[in-house]
Structures are given as C-alpha cells and as structure tokens.
Write an enzyme that holds these catalytic residues in place. Structure first.
Site, PDB file in Angstrom:
ATOM      1  N   LYS A 176      53.235  49.259  42.832  1.00 41.92           N
ATOM      2  CA  LYS A 176      52.679  48.129  43.592  1.00 41.92           C
ATOM      3  C   LYS A 176      52.040  47.151  42.600  1.00 41.92           C
ATOM      4  O   LYS A 176      50.957  47.389  42.082  1.00 41.92           O
ATOM      5  CB  LYS A 176      51.659  48.708  44.541  1.00 41.92           C
ATOM      6  CG  LYS A 176      50.920  47.970  45.582  1.00 41.92           C
ATOM      7  CD  LYS A 176      50.936  46.535  45.781  1.00 41.92           C
ATOM      8  CE  LYS A 176      49.539  45.983  45.884  1.00 41.92           C
ATOM      9  NZ  LYS A 176      49.366  44.732  45.181  1.00 41.92           N
ATOM     10  N   CYS A 285      40.983  43.659  29.931  1.00 43.98           N
ATOM     11  CA  CYS A 285      39.921  44.612  30.284  1.00 43.98           C
ATOM     12  C   CYS A 285      39.074  44.931  29.067  1.00 43.98           C
ATOM     13  O   CYS A 285      37.886  45.183  29.189  1.00 43.98           O
ATOM     14  CB  CYS A 285      40.537  45.884  30.850  1.00 43.98           C
ATOM     15  SG  CYS A 285      41.767  46.622  29.777  1.00 43.98           S
TER      16      CYS A 285
HETATM   17  P1  NAD Z   1      42.177  44.181  41.453  1.00 41.82           P
HETATM   18  O1  NAD Z   1      41.345  45.417  41.499  1.00 41.82           O
HETATM   19  O2  NAD Z   1      41.805  43.058  42.320  1.00 41.82           O
HETATM   20  O3  NAD Z   1      43.700  44.521  41.805  1.00 41.82           O
HETATM   21  C1  NAD Z   1      44.432  45.492  41.104  1.00 41.82           C
HETATM   22  C2  NAD Z   1      45.536  46.013  41.992  1.00 41.82           C
HETATM   23  O4  NAD Z   1      44.959  46.719  43.089  1.00 41.82           O
HETATM   24  C3  NAD Z   1      46.408  44.918  42.605  1.00 41.82           C
HETATM   25  O5  NAD Z   1      47.751  45.348  42.644  1.00 41.82           O
HETATM   26  C4  NAD Z   1      45.846  44.799  44.013  1.00 41.82           C
HETATM   27  O6  NAD Z   1      46.766  44.297  44.940  1.00 41.82           O
HETATM   28  C5  NAD Z   1      45.509  46.256  44.313  1.00 41.82           C
HETATM   29  N1  NAD Z   1      44.515  46.465  45.378  1.00 41.82           N
HETATM   30  C6  NAD Z   1      43.550  45.616  45.806  1.00 41.82           C
HETATM   31  N2  NAD Z   1      42.848  46.179  46.825  1.00 41.82           N
HETATM   32  C7  NAD Z   1      43.367  47.409  47.034  1.00 41.82           C
HETATM   33  C8  NAD Z   1      43.061  48.489  47.931  1.00 41.82           C
HETATM   34  N3  NAD Z   1      42.071  48.407  48.819  1.00 41.82           N
HETATM   35  N4  NAD Z   1      43.792  49.614  47.848  1.00 41.82           N
HETATM   36  C9  NAD Z   1      44.779  49.735  46.944  1.00 41.82           C
HETATM   37  N5  NAD Z   1      45.132  48.750  46.082  1.00 41.82           N
HETATM   38  C10 NAD Z   1      44.433  47.598  46.112  1.00 41.82           C
HETATM   39  O7  NAD Z   1      42.225  43.771  39.920  1.00 41.82           O
HETATM   40  P2  NAD Z   1      42.911  42.464  39.290  1.00 41.82           P
HETATM   41  O8  NAD Z   1      42.037  41.294  39.615  1.00 41.82           O
HETATM   42  O9  NAD Z   1      44.358  42.434  39.657  1.00 41.82           O
HETATM   43  O10 NAD Z   1      42.830  42.808  37.733  1.00 41.82           O
HETATM   44  C11 NAD Z   1      41.726  42.560  36.958  1.00 41.82           C
HETATM   45  C12 NAD Z   1      40.904  43.820  36.776  1.00 41.82           C
HETATM   46  O11 NAD Z   1      41.695  44.848  36.185  1.00 41.82           O
HETATM   47  C13 NAD Z   1      39.744  43.620  35.812  1.00 41.82           C
HETATM   48  O12 NAD Z   1      38.592  44.228  36.333  1.00 41.82           O
HETATM   49  C14 NAD Z   1      40.198  44.344  34.557  1.00 41.82           C
HETATM   50  O13 NAD Z   1      39.162  44.780  33.726  1.00 41.82           O
HETATM   51  C15 NAD Z   1      40.977  45.465  35.119  1.00 41.82           C
HETATM   52  N6  NAD Z   1      41.900  46.010  34.119  1.00 41.82           N
HETATM   53  C16 NAD Z   1      41.622  47.226  33.551  1.00 41.82           C
HETATM   54  C17 NAD Z   1      42.463  47.737  32.567  1.00 41.82           C
HETATM   55  C18 NAD Z   1      42.188  49.075  31.927  1.00 41.82           C
HETATM   56  O14 NAD Z   1      43.106  49.644  31.338  1.00 41.82           O
HETATM   57  N7  NAD Z   1      40.979  49.615  31.990  1.00 41.82           N
HETATM   58  C19 NAD Z   1      43.581  47.017  32.161  1.00 41.82           C
HETATM   59  C20 NAD Z   1      43.830  45.782  32.762  1.00 41.82           C
HETATM   60  C21 NAD Z   1      42.989  45.287  33.744  1.00 41.82           C
END
Ligand code: NAD
Length: 492
Positions: A176, A285
C-alpha cells in the site's frame, strides 16, 4: 512522460481499475495533475488478502527451494536496472525529487533485491545443542500474508526494502503506497509481474491510508504488517495489531541530532550537515534537523553554514544543477512554512530562508527556501517535532554531558551524526546517544547489508542486513527422538 501504464492497480494477480475513490497524483514542480489512479477499495483489499493467503499456502512458492526463489528476485533486479531511466523519470515527476536522487533510489531498489537473493540462498536453519535423547532444530517458515505500508518520501527504495525480504521469506504481500505518490509501487508491481512471480503473491493497493491501510492492517488473513511512516500512524497501526496479537515492524519519524565538536574538520562537517538536512529537501526520516555545535566554534560554524546555505541552487528535479528540489506536495510545503512561522512566534532568529522563494520559475512548484534557525532552547516545538522539510535548528552546547542530555531529550531515536577528530570522543558519545544509527564523520549513508531502524518513538524492529528476511518468518522448533524407549513417566 514515462510510458508505464499508471491508472490500474494490481489485485490478486490481475491489473484492473480499483473500486475505491480515485486519487489524483500531482507533479510538485508544476502543480499539474500527472494521472488519476483508480485506487483500491476495502472489497479489493479483501479479495487481494484472500488470494494472497491462497497463493502463499501453495507449495509452488512456499516450498520452492531458496536458490530457485532467489532467481525470481534476481530477475526483478535485472528488470529494475533495464528500466532504471524510465523509473527515475517517473519518480521525479511523482515526488519532485532530483534525477540524481531518484536514479540512486532506483539502483538501490535493484541492489536490495540482489542482496536479498544472496541472503536467501545462504540463510541457514540451525541444529541446537541437544539436552536429551533427541536432535533439536530451529527452522524458519513464512508467515503467510504480509501488509507492507509505505510513505511518500522514498518510494521504490522503501517498497523494495519490504517486498524483497517478505517475498524471499515465502510470503504473499499486499503493498500500500502513500496517497501522494502511488506510481512507483505500481511500476514495481508491473516489473515483478513480468519477472514471473506467481500470480496472487503480490497485490499493489493504492488508496487512502485510513481506509485501505486500515483494511489491510485489520484483515484476518494478514499475519504481519511492516510499516514506514509517521509516528502517529504507526501508533494507530500498533493498537490495531495488538487486537489481533499480530507482529508489526514500525519505521517511524525522527528529529536527529548532528553534533560538531570543537576539534571537528569544519569543511567535512559543513558538507555533511548541509547534506544531512537539505538533500531531499529535508524530507527524510533521518534528516539531521537539530544541529549542536560546541559553543567555542558556534558563531564561526553557523556563520559559514548560513553563507553556504543561502547559495544552494533551487530548481526542478529534472535540472541536473538542482540541489534543493520542490517538496512532495503544496500542502506539505505549507505545513513546513507553518513550523517556521511558529518558530518566529517562539522567538527564533531566522538566519536564512524562512520563506517561499521569489521568482516566476518557482511560482507553481512546491518550493521552500533552505532555512536555518537559532535562538531557541531544545524544548521549543521546532526542536521537538518532526518538520520533515529543509529547516535546521542550531543550538550551542557546553560539554559532553550537556550535549548528550540535549541530544537525548527527544521522543525520537532514529539517527545521529558526530563530527570530531577524536576517536575516543566519537566512541563514547556514539554509545551514549539513543539512536538506531550513528554516523561518525559522515552522514545519511546507507547500505542494504547494515541493519536500520529506530528506538523510542522512531520505531520497533530492524530492516536490511542478512537477518532482514527473518523479520518475515516464524520460527519453529523440532525435536527428533534418537532412541526407541518410551518416555519413563508413562511406564508403570
Ligand atoms: P504517514 O504516516 O502519513 O503515511 C504513511 C503510510 O501510511 C501511507 O501509505 C498512508 O496512506 C498510510 N496510512 C495512513 N493512515 C493509516 C492508517 N490509519 N492505517 C494504515 N495505514 C495508514 O507518513 P507520510 O507522511 O507518508 O511519511 C512521512 C513520515 O514517514 C515521516 O514521519 C517520516 O519520518 C517517516 N519515515 C520514516 C522512515 C524510517 O525508516 N524510519 C523512512 C521514511 C519516512
């Protein structure tokens, strides 16, 4: 525009329009709609999960010897490399990132499949020391269906990081991607289909996180969720997983400190600190978003940093001269700008940036100037909350204890950078900082062979490395009796 078909989704081995709410994906350099993806619905998730469970139980994949499963992974890597140019162009259009960066992400995805194939072929189960008249062993088996949920900031690389080990381990996967960037996961789905993965083992299901992501997490056939994204979303997923007593791995947010000690090589530190926060427009991140500088070098270092930051070249990801590309989406750019406004209200000095750039060429894109702030304590919101943009907050420190206390005063624990010529300082501080990764005299370097993950609110679990496949398997113990005598308890 790249020619990959982009409006259909992959459901249980079949390419077709999803039954969910369509999502528009936008080129953040121009604000133009790239395409409308006919996203998945909750019914599509159900169909994909059932088909996944069926395909994962089929011995055709489950019991295929590791070296033959590895061949499929190698074919996927070959096809990613064949299409690298097209994939990189597509990713630049979908995310705004520079071509240099998207090329690197595409090649890293190919590398992930190759490394995982090698790890798969050489992974061993173990005989454990027998403590009775039996042979004992511990073997690894697939979980069944894995839900893989990824964010928008590094598509294809983050997708591959989950798909390669989950498939290698013998599972089916429901992938997803994020709402803003669905195209790379779909392109990867096309490649994996072409590489000959048996149908049903992979579904690619773009759609709203709160609908499609949630349906994946809660589906009874899904046995594990691997998630990369924001901490709040990760927490919501962990609650739902707790209900099912289902394992999760969570790669979450960060607010990583980079530290310049008094004896640092300043040229090296300047280049590293700037790359750490401003590459990928800070949408990383592991962005080094809190800069700590020894008080004796503070004015000198921050002064030079600001002078160089002001000269960074902004532009579209398609221009080879661009250093800072647009942000992923106008809405995200506005959220970053809101944090800088908040910092001003809290009394910050804006040393450079702090605005949307002027100029006709920046008018339609989601641009924001690389920004350096200071004058705030580490307790300020911009020092504590993840901004996920090109915004650096600088703070002085007095001594090692003061530095460690400030650096660790964060809910996050993802990464850290240390700049010092003294290996003893580096060793001591690296071991005292709460972080999953510490870079010493370098920053934001990655290797598929080295485990990655966070501590505290930055997540649970590790990806990558030889043991990456194990995160998608269950361990089973076998006891084989070596004598024919009945167990004594039952004897009269
Ligand atoms: P997000 O949490 O908004 O979304 C991530 C994914 O989760 C998307 O596909 C989204 O559609 C899905 N999602 C949203 N709500 C959900 C729910 N209730 N249930 C299941 N899935 C759901 O994050 P984003 O804005 O897409 O990405 C940025 C974030 O990702 C930042 O906080 C960043 O630090 C983090 N990140 C972490 C790493 C790591 O390896 N630690 C790497 C890249 C990004």
């Amino acid at each position: 525009m790249p020619r990959l078909p982009m409006d259909e989704v992959l459901i249980a081995g079949e390419w077709r329009r999803g039954r969910g709410t369509p999502i528009e994906t936008v080129d953040p350099a121009t604000g133009q709609v790239l395409t409308t993806v006919h996203a998945a619905s909750a019914e599509d998730v159900d169909e994909a999960a059932r088909a996944g469970a069926h395909a994962a139980a089929d011995p055709a994949w489950r019991d295929l010897p590791a070296h033959l499963r590895a061949r499929v992974l190698h074919r996927i890597a070959d096809l990613i490399e064949r299409d690298a140019d097209e994939l990189s162009a597509l990713q630049t259009a979908d995310t705004g990132k520079s071509r240099t960066e998207t090329r690197a992400l595409v090649h890293s995805a190919a590398g992930t499949f190759r490394y995982t194939a090698a790890a798969l072929e050489t992974a061993e189960d173990v005989l454990t020391p027998a403590r009775g008249p039996y042979v004992t062993m511990s073997v690894h088996e697939p979980i069944g269906v894995i839900g893989a949920i990824t964010p928008w900031n590094s598509p294809i690389a983050s997708d591959a990081q989950k798909l390669a080990p989950a498939l290698a381990a013998g599972n089916a996967v429901l992938l997803k991607p994020a709402e803003w960037t669905p195209l790379m996961a779909l392109a990867l789905g096309r490649i994996i289909t072409e590489a000959g993965l048996p149908a049903g083992l992979l579904s690619v299901l773009p759609g709203l996180g709160s609908v499609i992501g949630d349906a994946i997490v809660r589906h009874p056939a899904v046995g594990k969720v691997t998630f990369t994204g924001g901490t709040n979303t990760g927490r919501t997923i962990a609650y739902a997983a707790a209900d099912k007593v289902m394992p999760v791995s969570l790669e979450l947010g960060g607010k990583s400190p980079t530290v310049v000690f008094e004896d640092a090589n300043l040229e090296q530190a300047l280049a590293g600190v700037m790359f750490g926060i401003f590459s990928s427009s800070g949408q990383s991140c592991i962005a080094g978003s809190r800069l700590f500088v020894a008080r004796s070098r503070y004015e000198e270092f921050v002064g030079e940093l600001v002078a160089r930051t002001a000269k960074l070249r902004l532009g579209p990801g398609t221009d080879p001269a661009t250093q800072v590309a647009p942000m992923v989406h106008h809405r995200h750019r506005d959220s970053v700008a809101g944090y800088v406004d908040l910092a001003r209200e809290e009394g910050a000095r804006v040393l450079c940036g702090g605005a949307v750039p002027d100029g006709e060429e920046y008018r339609d894109g989601a641009y924001y100037l690389p920004t350096v702030l200071d004058g705030l304590p580490n307790t300020a919101r911009v020092c504590q909350e993840e901004i996920f943009g090109p915004v650096l907050v600088a703070l002085p420190f007095d001594d090692e204890d003061d530095l460690v206390a400030q650096a660790n005063d964060s809910v996050y624990g993802l990464a850290c950078g240390l700049w010092t010529r003294d290996h003893r300082t580096a060793w001591r501080v690296a071991r005292r900082i709460d972080a999953g990764t510490v870079w010493i005299n370098t920053y934001k370097q990655f290797s598929i062979s080295t485990p990655f993950g966070g501590t505290k609110d930055s997540g649970i679990g590790r990806e990558k490395g030889r043991d990456g496949i194990r995160a998608y398997q269950r361990q089973k113990s076998l006891y084989w009796a070596t004598d024919n005598a009945p167990l004594p308890w039952a004897l009269g």
